[in-house]
Design a protein around this motif. Structure first.
Motif, mmCIF file in Angstrom:
data_model
loop_
_atom_site.group_PDB
_atom_site.id
_atom_site.type_symbol
_atom_site.label_atom_id
_atom_site.label_comp_id
_atom_site.label_asym_id
_atom_site.label_seq_id
_atom_site.Cartn_x
_atom_site.Cartn_y
_atom_site.Cartn_z
ATOM 1 N N ALA A 6 18.769 13.521 81.346
ATOM 2 C CA ALA A 6 19.289 13.959 80.055
ATOM 3 C C ALA A 6 18.942 12.978 78.940
ATOM 4 O O ALA A 6 19.788 12.225 78.475
ATOM 5 N N LYS A 12 11.981 6.145 77.488
ATOM 6 C CA LYS A 12 12.820 6.085 78.691
ATOM 7 C C LYS A 12 12.191 6.890 79.816
ATOM 8 O O LYS A 12 12.085 6.425 80.954
ATOM 9 N N GLU A 15 9.347 5.222 81.660
ATOM 10 C CA GLU A 15 9.778 4.144 82.559
ATOM 11 C C GLU A 15 10.462 4.707 83.803
ATOM 12 O O GLU A 15 10.229 4.258 84.921
ATOM 13 N N ASP A 68 21.004 8.031 80.886
ATOM 14 C CA ASP A 68 21.024 6.598 80.631
ATOM 15 C C ASP A 68 21.581 6.377 79.242
ATOM 16 O O ASP A 68 21.216 7.095 78.312
ATOM 17 N N GLY A 71 21.114 -0.088 75.149
ATOM 18 C CA GLY A 71 21.041 -0.668 73.819
ATOM 19 C C GLY A 71 20.908 -2.165 73.853
ATOM 20 O O GLY A 71 20.872 -2.790 74.922
ATOM 21 N N PHE A 152 9.080 0.277 73.760
ATOM 22 C CA PHE A 152 9.572 1.074 72.620
ATOM 23 C C PHE A 152 10.742 0.341 71.982
ATOM 24 O O PHE A 152 11.145 -0.738 72.443
ATOM 25 N N ASP A 155 11.866 -3.610 71.774
ATOM 26 C CA ASP A 155 11.045 -4.460 72.648
ATOM 27 C C ASP A 155 10.246 -5.548 71.909
ATOM 28 O O ASP A 155 10.165 -6.676 72.401
ATOM 29 N N ARG A 181 16.996 -1.254 82.515
ATOM 30 C CA ARG A 181 16.834 0.103 83.037
ATOM 31 C C ARG A 181 16.303 0.081 84.463
ATOM 32 O O ARG A 181 16.739 0.850 85.313
HETATM 33 P P1 ITT Z 1 18.844 9.680 74.448
HETATM 34 O O1 ITT Z 1 20.282 9.529 73.990
HETATM 35 O O2 ITT Z 1 18.308 11.051 74.200
HETATM 36 O O3 ITT Z 1 18.648 9.212 75.844
HETATM 37 P P2 ITT Z 1 18.371 7.511 72.629
HETATM 38 O O4 ITT Z 1 17.145 6.753 72.234
HETATM 39 O O5 ITT Z 1 19.269 7.997 71.538
HETATM 40 O O6 ITT Z 1 17.912 8.709 73.561
HETATM 41 P P3 ITT Z 1 20.489 5.757 73.506
HETATM 42 O O7 ITT Z 1 21.565 6.470 72.788
HETATM 43 O O8 ITT Z 1 20.763 5.265 74.904
HETATM 44 O O9 ITT Z 1 19.182 6.647 73.645
HETATM 45 O O10 ITT Z 1 20.005 4.549 72.614
HETATM 46 C C1 ITT Z 1 19.238 3.577 73.188
HETATM 47 C C2 ITT Z 1 18.565 2.770 72.098
HETATM 48 O O11 ITT Z 1 18.615 1.392 72.489
HETATM 49 C C3 ITT Z 1 17.106 3.123 72.016
HETATM 50 O O12 ITT Z 1 16.872 4.138 71.064
HETATM 51 C C4 ITT Z 1 16.495 1.793 71.622
HETATM 52 O O13 ITT Z 1 16.655 1.587 70.252
HETATM 53 C C5 ITT Z 1 17.366 0.785 72.348
HETATM 54 N N1 ITT Z 1 16.806 0.495 73.683
HETATM 55 C C6 ITT Z 1 17.294 0.905 74.890
HETATM 56 N N2 ITT Z 1 16.508 0.514 75.891
HETATM 57 C C7 ITT Z 1 15.493 -0.157 75.327
HETATM 58 C C8 ITT Z 1 14.341 -0.786 75.836
HETATM 59 O O14 ITT Z 1 14.055 -0.763 77.129
HETATM 60 N N3 ITT Z 1 13.513 -1.370 74.973
HETATM 61 C C9 ITT Z 1 13.771 -1.356 73.654
HETATM 62 N N4 ITT Z 1 14.808 -0.775 73.085
HETATM 63 C C10 ITT Z 1 15.677 -0.170 73.910
#
Ligand code: ITT
Length: 198
Positions: A6, A12, A15, A68, A71, A152, A155, A181
């Motif tokens: 989801a 994401k 990965e 997942d 942040g 992304f 990073d 992750r």
């Molecule tokens: P979904 O809710 O649809 O999964 P999203 O991008 O909105 O997508 P989140 O609400 O979990 O997901 O927000 C996660 C944010 O945190 C993401 O957009 C990035 O800005 C940051 N983030 C998470 N994992 C990261 C990673 O591995 N590398 C860099 N930034 C990351």
């Protein structure tokens, strides 16, 4: 066996597919499952939000649904942006700008106070209602400028001392090995295995 992940975040999905490659599960995105819903992530923790996302999609799915929520926590900013990482600076603001905003907020802050971590909570909801959850983190420090083009989001400003580079300078394999992750998803693989065998 199919798992719907989801998320609308392509970074994401890429990965997650790599990490799930060695299982019998076929991970498909919401888009590929033909599901296009907006989910209100109004939980107060990463874990609550992961469960909210997975349950919401489970309402219209018949297979395992995983989600997942992740942040960046910057210690000097009292762990902001945290669960608001995607929304920080505006949902449609580019990461070049968001990263610059974080760098600016840490202007003049010395190395030892620039600590941060990526956090990832994963929830898996099964058709029988069972919910499994895991969490993973990776520690780093916020750089003074962006470095690297892989990965992304945040990073390019997230420097991992043990590897002397940012997570945007790592190959995907290396990032998955050490990332929040990667850790959360590998624990989830293990939990699912014992749940299924138990
Ligand atoms: P979904 O809710 O649809 O999964 P999203 O991008 O909105 O997508 P989140 O609400 O979990 O997901 O927000 C996660 C944010 O945190 C993401 O957009 C990035 O800005 C940051 N983030 C998470 N994992 C990261 C990673 O591995 N590398 C860099 N930034 C990351």
């Amino acid at each position: 066996e199919k798992i719907i992940f989801a998320t609308k975040n392509r970074g994401k999905i890429k990965e997650i597919n790599m990490i799930m490659e060695d299982t019998n599960y076929e991970v498909i995105s919401m888009e590929d499952a033909g599901i296009n819903i907006d989910i209100v992530e109004d939980g107060s923790t990463f874990l609550e939000n992961a469960i909210i996302k997975a349950k919401e999609v489970m309402k219209i799915a018949e297979c395992i649904v995983m989600a997942d929520d992740s942040g960046l926590e910057v210690d000097y900013l009292d762990k902001a942006p945290g669960i608001y990482s995607a929304r920080f600076g505006g949902e449609n603001t580019s990461y070049r700008i968001k990263n610059k905003m974080i760098i600016d907020k840490l202007e003049g802050v010395e190395e030892k106070d620039r600590t941060a971590r990526f956090v990832c909570a994963i929830a898996a909801v099964f058709p029988d209602g069972e919910i499994l959850t895991t969490r993973g983190t990776v520690e780093g420090i916020i750089l003074h400028e962006e470095r690297g083009n892989n990965g992304f989001g945040y990073d390019p400003i997230f420097y991992v001392p043990e590897y002397s580079c940012t997570t945007a300078e790592m190959d995907n394999e290396v990032k998955n090995k050490i990332s929040h992750r990667g850790k959360a998803l590998r624990s989830m693989k293990a939990k699912m295995k014992s749940y299924r065998n138990g």
